[in-house]
Design an enzyme around this catalytic site. Sequence first.
Site, short mmCIF file in Angstrom:
data_model
loop_
_atom_site.label_atom_id
_atom_site.label_comp_id
_atom_site.label_asym_id
_atom_site.label_seq_id
_atom_site.Cartn_x
_atom_site.Cartn_y
_atom_site.Cartn_z
N ASP A 503 0.80 -1.29 0.07
CA ASP A 503 0.07 0.03 0.00
C ASP A 503 0.82 1.38 -0.08
OD1 ASP A 503 -2.43 -1.58 -0.20
OD2 ASP A 503 -2.91 -1.21 2.03
N ASN A 586 -10.23 0.26 0.24
CA ASN A 586 -11.38 -0.16 0.91
C ASN A 586 -10.77 0.06 2.24
OD1 ASN A 586 -9.55 -2.58 0.02
ND2 ASN A 586 -10.34 -3.38 1.94
N TYR A 587 -9.57 0.04 2.58
CA TYR A 587 -9.07 0.05 4.09
C TYR A 587 -8.91 1.66 4.63
CZ TYR A 587 -8.52 -4.26 6.39
OH TYR A 587 -8.86 -5.64 7.19
N HIS A 645 -1.51 -7.67 7.30
CA HIS A 645 -0.94 -6.23 7.21
C HIS A 645 0.38 -6.10 7.70
CE1 HIS A 645 -5.19 -4.61 6.05
NE2 HIS A 645 -5.59 -5.70 6.73
N HIS A 810 -5.17 -10.78 10.20
CA HIS A 810 -6.48 -10.67 10.28
C HIS A 810 -7.41 -11.75 9.77
CE1 HIS A 810 -9.83 -7.41 9.52
NE2 HIS A 810 -10.33 -8.39 10.31
#
Length: 863
Positions: A503, A586-587, A645, A810
């Site tokens: 990201d 989305n995060y 993540h 997660h």
Amino acid sequence: MWKTSELMHPSRLKTITSQTRRYQSRRNITGIIIPSATTTNNHITNTNNYYYHNHDDKKTLQQQRTFMSSSSHRWHDYNFIIPKTKITTSKADVIQRRFFFLTTKSCSTTGHDHHHHHHHPLDPLTSQEIERASAATKKYLATIVKKDNDDEDDDYDPSSSIRFISVSLFEPAKNDLLSLPSGQEGHKDASTVHTTTTIGRKAEVVTLVNGICSELIIDLSSSSSSSSTKEEKDGDMEDDIAAAAKNDAIVLNHVDLPVGTQPLFTPDDCDLAEEISKSSPEVRRAVLERYGIQDVERELVCDPWSVHLADDRDKSLTVDKGTGLPRRLIQTFLYQRMLHLDTYEDNHYAHPIDIVPVVDLNTRKVVRIDGMDMDTDMDTDMDDGELARMKNKQKPPPKIPNLSVNYHRNLLSTNSYLQTKWREDRLRELNVVQPDGPSFHVHGNFVTWQNWSFRVGFNYREGLVLHDVQYEGRNVLHRASLVEMAVPYGDPHPPFQRKCAFDVGDYGLGYCANSLELGCDCLGNIYYFDTVLSNSKGEPVEKKKVVCMHEEDDGLLWKHVEYRNGHNESRRGRELIISSIATVVNYEYLFYWRLKQDGTIDFEIKLSGELSTNLLSSHEIEHNDGKPTHGTIVAPGVNAQVHQHMFCARLDMAVDGHKNTVSEVDVVSQPDTDISHYGNAFGAFETILKSEREAIRTYDATKSRSWKVSNAEGKTNYVNGKPTAYKLMPFTKGSAGPTVLTAPTSTVSSKGHFATANLWVTPHNEKERYPAGEYTPQGNGSIGLPQWTASDRSIDGEDVVLWHAFGVTHVPRVEDFPVMPSETTGFSLKPDGFFLGNPAIDLPPSTNEASTLAKQNQNSCCN
């Protein structure tokens, strides 16, 4: 242009003064400024309205600053200010290049733009600097593009082929920053320190031209003097002023990167990917035939993800077979909005679609459509016969879940099975009020608070950066930021075998930063920092309130009651929080640097937003009773895959100096020996990490493992005799998690190799900035931490950089949908022998007089 000797001659001054009056009436000019320069004789007689800088007369310098302040102008450390009144001089033999005008709004100089205050070398670029850097880039690259396109018509604009990825500050070298005179690196407001005469401003520009990525370094401190000479005249000065104000940036360096190198995807790129996917005839036909979606613009949503090259078929997509040119790939995960809700706010993640178009941003085409439960994914280059044969193998499309599962304030009432109205037990107001204002002080981007000082930075890639973090003037951190994040998904069913994002490197946290909202994102007495980034045209884009700074109560910092007499001493702690929030598709990632009164630094990350959802694969439906094998059903028919993540923070340490040693500290039990036959012996044992390979370490909670960074310049603690130190304590926020769980042979583990360990240590190197390499899209991990550490350089007593990898694994819960309650992770940097004792014992006792008893406790037995 007048020569300097003539400019300062009394006869010329009179002419300048009269022409200045005329020019001032049109251009809002209040006087002429001449920048600092070497002088042979610095004596000029002043009148009541004439202020000058005599290097030997500090009182006069103060008079100038007073003049500038009282006149609502900014002081920029110039030698001479020539006012609009009559001037007399006795002598002036001055070596000077050119003169300038001072307006009531801004001051333009040959070397630098000035926006509100004199720029510190680490301040982000201004709009004007971005415009100048872009103009220089266009001018330079257009010449090259023009040569490569000689066959184009006369109307062809070569600059139209240039797509800007970023225009950002090229940070000065560390040694240059450290060589600044005392106070200039960070201790003072830049408006009172003339730093830019020491370190020039440069921009770092990344572009794409015809699929080729280029890096350019632009000198913003350069100026171009007029090449033409004209007869001096006593008439209008406009031509002279235009020539004097000419301030072209210069391209210092230009490198074309290897063919196929793909820089990060800008917001414009992500918008373009969705546009390409929606406009594709193949995609439109597929969603119409399979799901009856007609109004693509309203119903279809396309989330842009970088294409992680998981296998040879993915790698084959990176080159256009017809032209041989590189492709710039984005895969778009599709979702449907429910039109019956008549809104664009419907939670589309409750309605996933099972096909994944892959687009090429260079040719602006969909090059492949994955999914659709066929033996082979549909290549858009196939002829009609091939497509027809493939469709015969196609299984019936799955049904898209159509229940309303919403969190939006306007759509709560439409929910099919979740809450449809606000809870009746409403909370009463809880206000954070500081009647005397905040306790911090801000000068430009420089902040002081409770013995702390630091400088706030911000860029398109890392987002929030902290520079020169000090406590009581003692170095702790030279630079700290989050430099990468690997987000692998654990579902092996195609096309999700390549579902992974980096990201930071793929999208840029700065580009994805939110404009924060007062009273919602930030609560209390808030100070915001704005920034300026750039778009794909190289134009400046102002982003307001990207960094929030405020104070929070931190509970009891320390307390003790002397039980013998009941005397209580306690102090409530307060922390200064510097935060930023990024939305990456989305995060949501919420980043918080927390400075505490006891010298501790916490870095906390909260994760919220929406789960990236999908439909179950045919294999899961047919062979696993319709249950996910690598995910959780979070809504009827909606799967959320297990994922990680994995963050990486880059900590350029400077504990009491820039030469440090790193050691690993484990707390372990000791076996019974002659010394310890009671079986109760355990203690902390320290091992110095002397080389890069030795310093590739993994956290061990069973040993309470931490890593200590100690001063290696001879600075010791008076109390314990050991070198002053700070220690890195992993997972002080949230639960401890594993390193990356993908197989060592996978592309994820190769490109995201930084996440295979929790600690890496390298000697400082200006070029080693990002642990997965400078360019992560379609990358293979060939450049990054594994390559840098392969030579096993010494880190003992060196200028060290810590790369701390940590994260969240997660396993989605039903409760994480439709919007996710925050998950938390993070670490702490705690002083360990840095102080002579608790540095917070000097906090004065205080009682919060605004605190009151709740009504039901008014008659408690303790009153």
